[in-house]
Motif scaffolding. Sequence first.
Motif, short mmCIF file in Angstrom:
data_model
loop_
_atom_site.label_atom_id
_atom_site.label_comp_id
_atom_site.label_asym_id
_atom_site.label_seq_id
_atom_site.Cartn_x
_atom_site.Cartn_y
_atom_site.Cartn_z
N HIS A 256 90.94 -108.51 -15.49
CA HIS A 256 91.44 -107.23 -16.00
C HIS A 256 92.24 -107.40 -17.30
CE1 HIS A 256 90.06 -104.81 -12.68
NE2 HIS A 256 90.49 -105.76 -11.86
N ALA A 257 92.25 -106.35 -18.09
CA ALA A 257 93.03 -106.30 -19.32
C ALA A 257 94.14 -105.26 -19.14
CB ALA A 257 92.15 -105.92 -20.51
N VAL A 258 95.38 -105.70 -19.29
CA VAL A 258 96.54 -104.84 -19.09
C VAL A 258 97.16 -104.54 -20.46
CG1 VAL A 258 98.79 -104.61 -18.00
CG2 VAL A 258 96.96 -105.87 -16.83
N VAL A 259 97.22 -103.26 -20.81
CA VAL A 259 97.74 -102.85 -22.11
C VAL A 259 99.27 -102.75 -22.05
CG1 VAL A 259 97.76 -101.03 -23.85
CG2 VAL A 259 95.62 -101.61 -22.66
N SER A 260 99.95 -103.30 -23.05
CA SER A 260 101.40 -103.22 -23.16
C SER A 260 101.72 -102.77 -24.58
CB SER A 260 102.03 -104.59 -22.88
OG SER A 260 103.43 -104.55 -22.98
N ASP A 261 101.78 -101.44 -24.76
CA ASP A 261 101.85 -100.90 -26.13
C ASP A 261 102.77 -99.69 -26.29
OD1 ASP A 261 100.42 -98.94 -24.79
OD2 ASP A 261 99.06 -98.58 -26.46
N GLY A 262 103.61 -99.43 -25.30
CA GLY A 262 104.51 -98.28 -25.40
C GLY A 262 103.80 -96.95 -25.32
N GLY A 263 102.52 -96.96 -24.97
CA GLY A 263 101.76 -95.72 -24.79
C GLY A 263 100.99 -95.24 -26.00
N ILE A 264 101.00 -96.00 -27.11
CA ILE A 264 100.43 -95.48 -28.35
C ILE A 264 98.92 -95.28 -28.27
CG2 ILE A 264 100.11 -97.68 -29.51
CD1 ILE A 264 101.13 -96.28 -32.09
N LEU A 265 98.23 -96.08 -27.45
CA LEU A 265 96.78 -95.92 -27.36
C LEU A 265 96.38 -94.61 -26.68
CD1 LEU A 265 95.34 -99.47 -26.55
CD2 LEU A 265 95.30 -98.24 -28.71
N HIS A 266 97.32 -93.96 -26.02
CA HIS A 266 97.04 -92.67 -25.40
C HIS A 266 97.22 -91.51 -26.37
CE1 HIS A 266 96.48 -94.46 -21.52
NE2 HIS A 266 97.69 -94.98 -21.53
N THR A 267 97.59 -91.82 -27.61
CA THR A 267 97.78 -90.78 -28.62
C THR A 267 96.66 -90.87 -29.65
OG1 THR A 267 99.02 -92.03 -30.30
CG2 THR A 267 100.24 -91.28 -28.37
#
Length: 289
Positions: A256-267
């Motif tokens: 699995h790939a776990v995103v750690s980006d403060g949520g920016i990819l959801h914008t």
Amino acid sequence: MSTALETMLGLAGRVALVTGGGNGIARATALRLATAGCDVAVVDLDPEAAERTATEIRELGREAVALEKDLTVPTAHTEMVEGTVTALGDLSVAVNVCGGTGGVTKSFLDMSIGDWHKPLVLNLDTTFLSCQAEAISMVRGGRPSTIVNVASSSGVAAAPNLAGYGAANAGVVHFTKTAAIELAPYGIRVNCIVPGTHWTAGTRHRATSPDSPPAVREFFTTAESVTPLGHLGEPEETAGVALFLASDLSSYMTGHAVVSDGGILHTTARPAFGESKVPDAIKDHVATR
């Protein structure tokens, strides 16, 4: 750390290897692993940076070795694993953080084949060769083990002016899935972290140096302002994700790939890196239209 927490993590007394461990997320991860009870091999191209991290680990009461390796050299991966085993014992945790843009920040229309290959070597080739050497050693060691690769959000979202870097990190994410399936029968889990932009020594320099192009400085300002959690990542925040994936807390996760980006990819507000300009390869044509 309490005995109960050490038991949950299952890392006490294990030997870990961290590439790129002299700085940034890798350094923070090496220290997290040491706090959880690991002895750690710190691999870095910069021997002084590697030794600084190793010294910090020893101050935490764990054993550490600093290994100077250029992971773009194909033989370095086997050498780093052999050095780890010789100094600390059988390897059972590896975190692969080596990578970077290689300074290639331009439209793909203006890229040479050398420009294209450079980030592939720095990110995808180094991850592949590191995993290969680590996994062979882990199988020989005969105990359940974990590998954590580190990619980039540029590998899961469009990466204007960073096409090679984005493609390389997409490759890291996909390679992680395949490696996880191939290694599962041997009790080796493989997962991947996908960080967004983080404040490291390098990014702070690029964000503030008068020598950086205005568009680069603007990128960091904009990226921070549009991140839903309100700040760019600190290395320790994503090091916590690495610790989780390396530990028994994630014992049923692999591939699995776990995103750690403060949520920016959801914008829809993630900015392009570098200058927005007509590529040199077509500027004459565009100008005359």
